[in-house]
Scaffold this motif. Sequence first.
Motif, PDB file in Angstrom:
ATOM      1  N   GLN A   1      28.331 -29.889 -29.167  1.00  0.00           N
ATOM      2  CA  GLN A   1      29.056 -30.688 -28.250  1.00  0.00           C
ATOM      3  C   GLN A   1      30.432 -30.746 -28.550  1.00  0.00           C
ATOM      4  O   GLN A   1      30.868 -30.665 -29.549  1.00  0.00           O
ATOM      5  CB  GLN A   1      28.380 -32.351 -28.494  1.00  0.00           C
ATOM      6  CG  GLN A   1      27.008 -32.361 -28.300  1.00  0.00           C
ATOM      7  CD  GLN A   1      26.828 -32.598 -26.779  1.00  0.00           C
ATOM      8  OE1 GLN A   1      27.834 -32.887 -25.977  1.00  0.00           O
ATOM      9  NE2 GLN A   1      25.365 -32.980 -26.383  1.00  0.00           N
TER      10      GLN A   1
ATOM     11  N   TYR B   1      24.135 -40.082 -30.159  1.00  0.00           N
ATOM     12  CA  TYR B   1      22.939 -39.735 -31.092  1.00  0.00           C
ATOM     13  C   TYR B   1      22.306 -41.007 -31.928  1.00  0.00           C
ATOM     14  O   TYR B   1      21.278 -41.321 -32.040  1.00  0.00           O
ATOM     15  CB  TYR B   1      23.215 -38.784 -32.024  1.00  0.00           C
ATOM     16  CG  TYR B   1      23.294 -37.502 -31.698  1.00  0.00           C
ATOM     17  CD1 TYR B   1      23.207 -37.048 -30.078  1.00  0.00           C
ATOM     18  CD2 TYR B   1      23.606 -36.296 -32.268  1.00  0.00           C
ATOM     19  CE1 TYR B   1      23.416 -35.981 -29.521  1.00  0.00           C
ATOM     20  CE2 TYR B   1      23.793 -34.945 -31.719  1.00  0.00           C
ATOM     21  CZ  TYR B   1      23.579 -34.942 -30.291  1.00  0.00           C
ATOM     22  OH  TYR B   1      23.754 -33.498 -29.799  1.00  0.00           O
TER      23      TYR B   1
ATOM     24  N   THR C   1      20.531 -30.589 -32.658  1.00  0.00           N
ATOM     25  CA  THR C   1      21.287 -31.441 -33.305  1.00  0.00           C
ATOM     26  C   THR C   1      20.532 -33.018 -32.942  1.00  0.00           C
ATOM     27  O   THR C   1      20.619 -33.587 -34.155  1.00  0.00           O
ATOM     28  CB  THR C   1      22.771 -31.495 -32.296  1.00  0.00           C
ATOM     29  OG1 THR C   1      22.273 -31.191 -31.112  1.00  0.00           O
ATOM     30  CG2 THR C   1      23.806 -30.757 -33.040  1.00  0.00           C
TER      31      THR C   1
ATOM     32  N   GLU D   1      13.758 -24.674 -27.114  1.00  0.00           N
ATOM     33  CA  GLU D   1      15.074 -24.226 -26.682  1.00  0.00           C
ATOM     34  C   GLU D   1      14.918 -22.944 -26.091  1.00  0.00           C
ATOM     35  O   GLU D   1      14.259 -21.980 -26.579  1.00  0.00           O
ATOM     36  CB  GLU D   1      16.106 -24.540 -27.413  1.00  0.00           C
ATOM     37  CG  GLU D   1      17.442 -23.480 -27.543  1.00  0.00           C
ATOM     38  CD  GLU D   1      18.090 -24.191 -26.171  1.00  0.00           C
ATOM     39  OE1 GLU D   1      18.384 -25.231 -26.131  1.00  0.00           O
ATOM     40  OE2 GLU D   1      18.421 -23.382 -25.400  1.00  0.00           O
TER      41      GLU D   1
ATOM     42  N   ALA E   1      10.924 -25.150 -22.205  1.00  0.00           N
ATOM     43  CA  ALA E   1      10.358 -26.443 -22.286  1.00  0.00           C
ATOM     44  C   ALA E   1       9.208 -26.654 -21.753  1.00  0.00           C
ATOM     45  O   ALA E   1       7.947 -27.141 -21.924  1.00  0.00           O
ATOM     46  CB  ALA E   1      11.369 -27.296 -22.101  1.00  0.00           C
TER      47      ALA E   1
ATOM     48  N   ASP F   1      16.926 -33.293 -23.036  1.00  0.00           N
ATOM     49  CA  ASP F   1      18.258 -33.363 -23.077  1.00  0.00           C
ATOM     50  C   ASP F   1      18.712 -32.193 -22.238  1.00  0.00           C
ATOM     51  O   ASP F   1      19.066 -31.134 -22.560  1.00  0.00           O
ATOM     52  CB  ASP F   1      19.113 -33.242 -24.245  1.00  0.00           C
ATOM     53  CG  ASP F   1      20.359 -33.044 -24.017  1.00  0.00           C
ATOM     54  OD1 ASP F   1      20.882 -33.579 -23.020  1.00  0.00           O
ATOM     55  OD2 ASP F   1      21.344 -33.121 -25.033  1.00  0.00           O
TER      56      ASP F   1
HETATM   57  C1  SAM Z   1      22.722 -30.419 -22.267  1.00  0.00           C
HETATM   58  S1  SAM Z   1      22.234 -29.050 -23.441  1.00  0.00           S
HETATM   59  C2  SAM Z   1      21.637 -30.030 -24.677  1.00  0.00           C
HETATM   60  C3  SAM Z   1      21.426 -29.468 -25.983  1.00  0.00           C
HETATM   61  C4  SAM Z   1      21.352 -30.269 -27.456  1.00  0.00           C
HETATM   62  N1  SAM Z   1      20.379 -31.163 -27.226  1.00  0.00           N
HETATM   63  C5  SAM Z   1      22.658 -30.800 -28.007  1.00  0.00           C
HETATM   64  O1  SAM Z   1      22.944 -32.276 -27.704  1.00  0.00           O
HETATM   65  O2  SAM Z   1      23.329 -30.265 -28.292  1.00  0.00           O
HETATM   66  C6  SAM Z   1      20.836 -28.355 -22.686  1.00  0.00           C
HETATM   67  C7  SAM Z   1      19.936 -27.375 -23.556  1.00  0.00           C
HETATM   68  O3  SAM Z   1      18.883 -26.725 -22.528  1.00  0.00           O
HETATM   69  C8  SAM Z   1      18.809 -25.337 -22.755  1.00  0.00           C
HETATM   70  N2  SAM Z   1      17.766 -24.935 -21.913  1.00  0.00           N
HETATM   71  C9  SAM Z   1      18.125 -24.850 -20.713  1.00  0.00           C
HETATM   72  N3  SAM Z   1      17.095 -24.705 -19.677  1.00  0.00           N
HETATM   73  C10 SAM Z   1      15.887 -24.782 -20.598  1.00  0.00           C
HETATM   74  C11 SAM Z   1      14.580 -24.652 -20.559  1.00  0.00           C
HETATM   75  N4  SAM Z   1      14.094 -24.385 -19.272  1.00  0.00           N
HETATM   76  N5  SAM Z   1      13.684 -24.871 -21.588  1.00  0.00           N
HETATM   77  C12 SAM Z   1      14.310 -25.337 -22.755  1.00  0.00           C
HETATM   78  N6  SAM Z   1      15.656 -25.218 -22.881  1.00  0.00           N
HETATM   79  C13 SAM Z   1      16.519 -25.088 -21.970  1.00  0.00           C
HETATM   80  C14 SAM Z   1      20.284 -24.981 -22.805  1.00  0.00           C
HETATM   81  O4  SAM Z   1      20.067 -23.671 -23.469  1.00  0.00           O
HETATM   82  C15 SAM Z   1      20.994 -25.864 -23.540  1.00  0.00           C
HETATM   83  O5  SAM Z   1      21.120 -25.648 -25.040  1.00  0.00           O
END
Ligand code: SAM
Length: 457
Positions: free
Chosen positions: A288, A298, A322, A338, A366, A386
């Motif tokens: 972030q 958080y 995180t 992830e 996911a 997220d």
């Molecule tokens: C907004 S970021 C959030 C990351 C973490 N929660 C943070 O606060 O640092 C979204 C995350 O979703 C992952 N992502 C994108 N599409 C996804 C999917 N279909 N399944 C799992 N993860 C995915 C991206 O690689 C990214 O790390």
Amino acid sequence: MSKIIPVSKNDYIDVVFEDLTHDGAGVAKVDGYPLFVPNGLPGEKAKVKVIKTGKGYGFGRLIELYEKSPNRVDIASSESHKYGGCQLEHISYEGQLKYKENQVRQVLTRIGKLEDVIVHPILGMDEPWHYRNKAQVPVGEKDGKLIAGFFKPRSHEIVETNESLIQLPEINEAVQAVKEICTKLGIPSYNEEKHTGVLRHIMARYGLKSGELMVVIVTRTADLPQKNQLVEELVTRLPKVKSIVHNVNNKRTNVILGDKTKVLWGAEVIYDYIGDVKFAISALSFYQVNPVQTKVLYDKALEYAGLSGEESVIDAYCGIGTISLFLAQRAKKVFGVEVVSEAIDDAKRNAELNGLTNAEFTAGEAEVVIPKWYMDGNAADVLVVDPPRKGCDEALLNTIIEMKPKKVVYVSCNPATLARDLRILEDGGYKAVEVQPVDMFPHTTHVECISQLVLKM
Ligand SMILES: C[S@@+](CC[C@H](N)C(=O)[O-])C[C@H]1O[C@@H](n2cnc3c(N)ncnc32)[C@H](O)[C@@H]1O
């Protein structure tokens, strides 16, 4: 019968702005026909030039302001306003917060039809300048000197920027230092058109709590000329530097970082903390960019999850773990998912670094992994999502509805997809209780939200 458009291209007209679009442009109406004008603020009277007209709306340019809004402020840095993504810099911070909060309220009602969800006042920053812990700036050349800054929109022309008002001072200093030392050593910049030259981007990252700085030098060539001299001068000039990394990107691409990374000096990672949780951050990891507000976000996630220590939690879209590790401090077990496998490696390392043995991480989508877990008989008490801007995949939302975790905590960087997904979850048996907007990106149009949903009895 088609409607008559009341203005034509190149017309000069007087307007009063009524609203702002989601990307910060002023909205004026001419006989009901909306005209979007960058830089116009609600309540302002102005002369605008019509530059484009379409069927349903048109675009204009602000020519003269007759009456200014009390929310207008002098633009402290017009370059970053125009090119650096600070689209709201001409609005007082209080005005920006109001705009973002309204936008969240409107979208939740219009798209989500969520009439009775509580939307709390947005949580802004006490000091909304110099917050970004990361920069990645393109490098070019002008009059024999290296320049680094922003690309002009829809162009690849670089606008020289010596100081960004939203970046931490350590980041600005690092970018300046690399630029000046490389100029002195005669290291040429990359030429995008010809795909020749060396230096493509300068990237800098800073751990606000740890005080550790990382500098990443991105080149087209595998070799970095004068690297020993460059490292020596950087170490002398930047006392906080802990890691100097060389990244090679030899492709014709807009993607900044290539796959090959080599440590030139110091450590492979820098560390930072969110609350008491320590994170190792490598050149390629997602982290972030606003560390102060990340803690605020958080803390809310923890509050909304309402953990007693007995819960099993799933953190979908977990990045480098995180949120998962933050929640693992209070949960029985956390399972993070992830899609980027390198991020999962980082998440596992970060769990070890903090001695958290109750967090498990899985690489995959996911919407594929979590339905499979559910089919295998595994369910969570609390589920955190997220997702990226496009929101959650429908298959994941359907699994949540079937799995019935008692609580869902939805973290979102896009109010429109949040509203859409909250509606789906409401129709599936959840109640969206409250939404907390958080200003993670002052002076830009972006707004983060966190929402708590509970399973209806
Ligand atoms: C907004 S970021 C959030 C990351 C973490 N929660 C943070 O606060 O640092 C979204 C995350 O979703 C992952 N992502 C994108 N599409 C996804 C999917 N279909 N399944 C799992 N993860 C995915 C991206 O690689 C990214 O790390």
